[in-house]
Write an enzyme that holds these catalytic residues in place. Sequence first.
Site, PDB file in Angstrom:
ATOM      1  N   CYS A   1      34.530  -2.503 -73.256  1.00 23.95           N
ATOM      2  CA  CYS A   1      34.076  -1.723 -72.103  1.00 23.95           C
ATOM      3  C   CYS A   1      35.229  -0.944 -71.479  1.00 23.95           C
ATOM      4  O   CYS A   1      36.393  -1.110 -71.823  1.00 23.95           O
ATOM      5  CB  CYS A   1      33.429  -2.649 -71.075  1.00 23.95           C
TER       6      CYS A   1
ATOM      7  N   ASP B   1      29.748 -12.415 -65.585  1.00 21.97           N
ATOM      8  CA  ASP B   1      31.070 -11.877 -65.274  1.00 21.97           C
ATOM      9  C   ASP B   1      31.630 -12.591 -64.052  1.00 21.97           C
ATOM     10  O   ASP B   1      30.950 -13.417 -63.420  1.00 21.97           O
ATOM     11  CB  ASP B   1      30.945 -10.366 -65.007  1.00 21.97           C
TER      12      ASP B   1
END
Length: 230
Positions: free
Chosen positions: A6, A124
């Site tokens: 990412c 996360d």
Amino acid sequence: MFIKICGITSADDALLATALGADAVGFVMAPSSRQIAPPRVQEIVRLLPPGVLTVGVFRNEAPQRVVEIVNRCGLKAAQLHGRESIGDTQLIREKVPAVIKAFPGGSGALAMADRYGADMVLVDSDNPGSGQVFDWSLAEGAPGGIRLIMAGGLTPENVAMAIAKVRPWGVDVSTGVELSPGRKDPARLRAFINAARETEPPRPDPADQELGVQEPDDDAPYDWQEERFQ
């Protein structure tokens, strides 16, 4: 093991990640030091192999705006990294090829993740993009039978440990393979992908079988296109 890189901001990093074996690359559309404009994303996406899952990352964006950007840029998935409701997530999923819904580890909403209708669920830290490691045991609050992606402070040094502890379906990294925000370190990128690939996969459990996830043969790269989101 599904691997997503990412915080991509350049064509060079996107092409390198895919050449090294990443299954997916993510482009941050939300305010961030790694934010990238949709026109640039569209240019990069056109250069990538068709088998790569391209993901736009959004945070508390209007559903219609998410749908418009994903489809205009030719992206294959939207990652919703904010406080999107079940209804908003389901609405977006109806109009884009695939959705990843993110939750902070330990969030009460994580226990209801299967109600959102997302193709994948990402866990996360409380501060996405910070590179901070959270207590991996907090990912245990996710319901069974989902494609769970681990993120939050993963690095080439700790990804194997995270996989062994959590047994996720996939892993996601940004800060842990960077030279600076938005600029990837080729050596760390290679080391991360190799470490994730080399980790001995757990034996498939009944939930894996229901999702059609098969135990990998030898060291063949994971082929996400064998799943339903093509």
